[in-house]
Design an enzyme around this catalytic site. Sequence first.
Site, PDB file in Angstrom:
ATOM      1  N   GLY A 105      51.895 -20.432  -0.364  1.00  6.92           N
ATOM      2  CA  GLY A 105      53.172 -20.371  -1.079  1.00  6.92           C
ATOM      3  C   GLY A 105      53.223 -21.289  -2.290  1.00  6.92           C
ATOM      4  O   GLY A 105      54.189 -21.262  -3.058  1.00  6.92           O
ATOM      5  N   CYS A 169      63.575 -23.548   3.101  1.00 10.37           N
ATOM      6  CA  CYS A 169      63.424 -22.905   1.793  1.00 10.37           C
ATOM      7  C   CYS A 169      62.640 -21.599   1.956  1.00 10.37           C
ATOM      8  O   CYS A 169      61.475 -21.616   2.361  1.00 10.37           O
ATOM      9  CB  CYS A 169      62.688 -23.867   0.862  1.00 10.37           C
ATOM     10  SG  CYS A 169      62.234 -23.108  -0.680  1.00 10.37           S
ATOM     11  N   VAL A 174      53.743 -19.532   4.733  1.00  9.91           N
ATOM     12  CA  VAL A 174      53.475 -19.964   6.109  1.00  9.91           C
ATOM     13  C   VAL A 174      52.083 -20.596   6.235  1.00  9.91           C
ATOM     14  O   VAL A 174      51.842 -21.369   7.155  1.00  9.91           O
ATOM     15  CB  VAL A 174      53.657 -18.830   7.150  1.00  9.91           C
ATOM     16  CG1 VAL A 174      55.027 -18.193   7.048  1.00  9.91           C
ATOM     17  CG2 VAL A 174      52.580 -17.765   7.043  1.00  9.91           C
ATOM     18  N   HIS A 177      52.659 -24.365   5.312  1.00 17.07           N
ATOM     19  CA  HIS A 177      53.799 -24.919   6.068  1.00 17.07           C
ATOM     20  C   HIS A 177      53.470 -25.149   7.549  1.00 17.07           C
ATOM     21  O   HIS A 177      53.637 -26.259   8.069  1.00 17.07           O
ATOM     22  CB  HIS A 177      54.972 -23.946   5.924  1.00 17.07           C
ATOM     23  CG  HIS A 177      56.267 -24.400   6.503  1.00 17.07           C
ATOM     24  ND1 HIS A 177      56.942 -25.517   6.078  1.00 17.07           N
ATOM     25  CD2 HIS A 177      57.045 -23.864   7.484  1.00 17.07           C
ATOM     26  CE1 HIS A 177      58.075 -25.639   6.756  1.00 17.07           C
ATOM     27  NE2 HIS A 177      58.150 -24.657   7.626  1.00 17.07           N
ATOM     28  N   TYR A 467      55.384 -37.819   6.367  1.00 14.46           N
ATOM     29  CA  TYR A 467      55.258 -36.421   6.784  1.00 14.46           C
ATOM     30  C   TYR A 467      54.264 -35.707   5.866  1.00 14.46           C
ATOM     31  O   TYR A 467      54.486 -35.632   4.662  1.00 14.46           O
ATOM     32  CB  TYR A 467      56.648 -35.775   6.729  1.00 14.46           C
ATOM     33  CG  TYR A 467      56.701 -34.295   7.062  1.00 14.46           C
ATOM     34  CD1 TYR A 467      55.860 -33.721   8.009  1.00 14.46           C
ATOM     35  CD2 TYR A 467      57.622 -33.455   6.431  1.00 14.46           C
ATOM     36  CE1 TYR A 467      55.928 -32.374   8.318  1.00 14.46           C
ATOM     37  CE2 TYR A 467      57.707 -32.100   6.733  1.00 14.46           C
ATOM     38  CZ  TYR A 467      56.846 -31.571   7.673  1.00 14.46           C
ATOM     39  OH  TYR A 467      56.914 -30.231   7.971  1.00 14.46           O
ATOM     40  N   TYR A 470      55.307 -33.378   3.222  1.00 15.21           N
ATOM     41  CA  TYR A 470      55.899 -33.978   2.026  1.00 15.21           C
ATOM     42  C   TYR A 470      54.798 -34.796   1.352  1.00 15.21           C
ATOM     43  O   TYR A 470      54.868 -36.013   1.222  1.00 15.21           O
ATOM     44  CB  TYR A 470      57.102 -34.865   2.373  1.00 15.21           C
ATOM     45  CG  TYR A 470      58.307 -34.099   2.880  1.00 15.21           C
ATOM     46  CD1 TYR A 470      58.438 -32.737   2.632  1.00 15.21           C
ATOM     47  CD2 TYR A 470      59.324 -34.727   3.588  1.00 15.21           C
ATOM     48  CE1 TYR A 470      59.541 -32.030   3.083  1.00 15.21           C
ATOM     49  CE2 TYR A 470      60.433 -34.025   4.041  1.00 15.21           C
ATOM     50  CZ  TYR A 470      60.528 -32.674   3.786  1.00 15.21           C
ATOM     51  OH  TYR A 470      61.622 -31.970   4.233  1.00 15.21           O
TER      52      TYR A 470
END
Length: 527
Positions: A105, A169, A174, A177, A467, A470
């Site tokens: 993505g 969002c 995927v 993520h 994280y 992030y």
Amino acid sequence: MKLPVSLFVFALLYSFLLATSAHTHENFLQCLTLHSGNDSISKVIYTPSNSSYSSVLESSIRNPRFLTPSTPKPLVIITPLGISQIQEILSCAQKHGMQVRVRSGGHDYEGLSYVSPVPFVILDMINLRNISVDVENSFAWVQSGATLGELYYEIAEQSKTLGFPAGLCPTIGVGGHFSGGGYGTILRKYGLAADNVIDAHLIDVKGRFLDRKSMGEDLFWAIRGGGGASFGVIVAWKIKLVPVPSTVTVFTVNKNLEQNATKLLHRWQYVADKFDKDLFIRVLLTGVNSSQEGKKTVQAAFNSLYLGGKDKLLPLMQESFPELGLVSEDCKEMSWIQSILYFAGFPSGQSLDVLLNRTLTVPSYKAKSDYVKNPIPESGLEGIWQRLYEKETELAGLILTPYGGKMSEISESAIPFPHRAGNIYKIQYLVYWSEEGTAATESHVSWIRRLYAYMAPYVSKSPREAYINYRDLDIGTNNEGNTSYRQARIWGTKYFKNNFKRLVHVKTVFDPTNFFRNEQTIPPLSH
Ligand code: FDA
């Protein structure tokens, strides 16, 4: 004209690099066309001489900070149509020393899926985005080029009472993520996306197409939270769908400092991780203009999803967080899929088709993250308010996401994502800017770094946890090609705590030559 010696050496080196990369890239392309037998792959290869190159490159660049003339660009972009083309790309890239950046993505905060300092190819998964939902058995297979919006849409098409616990969002892919964990509004009830992955298809460095059984439990463990890009190309995930009620309730209650925001937020820290698992209340903090002329204040937006109707929510709030003063008029009842649109910021009444829109236009940004294990005292919160009044904060803020519930029940080592029991909430710091140029970038990045430095006494320590989804290159990076375990441990333990060691072990077994690498991939032990 006489060139200074250093300039001469530089010019020589530069022309050598250019010549080598042109050579590499030609050989790589030749290898691909030779291997593919027929020319089907040539239809999905984009080089700078191709008129679609820029639009394909930019189609999923989500941070314009990495879309400047000086940002290194790929020599080639390929959008494979199937497994065999991915196998060919990996094989030819290894033969001809071409680095591969896999993009699903394109939401990586530091642009690692489409920028590299060395000659590289983007393997873009855009054409691999089939989704098949099995309602009867509550699972789905989703290919890694699909977005969350496409996945949520497909689930909602088939069932009103099944959902999936992933991000807010809809344009997120995927592929990246789920590889880094992936959380959304139902994490307190069901954990992360990666906690709900039950099988996967991956192509490893040897070109083998593996599923859970053939890859084994170590690799299957590593790819669910160990961060994308380290272990191979994820082609598809099999996910467990979760039950959602036909009616959920959402609310957003805004309070500024004149309306007691400091005390409310202070109190929220004592209850947010202990609420019923069906209740999720996050807080968005921004600096805003006060109603008093020329003054600033801070707004705390208490932004919530409850898995049920407001008849149950109101007494629950009265019992567990009466200070917020929630009333019936604040609450909106809707279906779970409509709540996805609400949290994505779409106006009510919007058609579900917006979930299929893959475009997202945002200004340049920088983000960082922290975990909070003890409530921050009011004096500490007031220090944050001061920083939200600084000039760089026109488009800046903090997002506080509560943990607890299911997140505390899952062990730290169940998957590589380690931030479980003991965390009250996670903070995401964000700053956006629309001005171009390095001065604007520097001043905004410097603001977020100052805020991060200020927060040190109030957040997790040894390691200061972060994280992986992030992505933040400030916390440490690999040396291109020859990263040592000791060096990678610095950022690795922040993202993964003790799981870092096991990730290195898996990497050493499955990618000993460190072919799959970027600035923050897991290094094999030999490196
Ligand atoms: P991208 O394609 O950039 O990939 C990210 C990393 O994974 C890269 O290193 C890439 O090489 C690798 N990768 C990608 N596809 C791969 C594949 N098929 N196989 C192997 N490696 C692969 N997070 C969250 O948990 N909850 C949230 O609500 C949000 N919200 C959010 C909003 C916005 C606007 C942004 C920009 C980001 C988020 N995120 C988030 C963070 C998001 O989860 C994170 O950036 C993901 O890694 C993005 O995955 P993509 O596939 O989109 O990124």
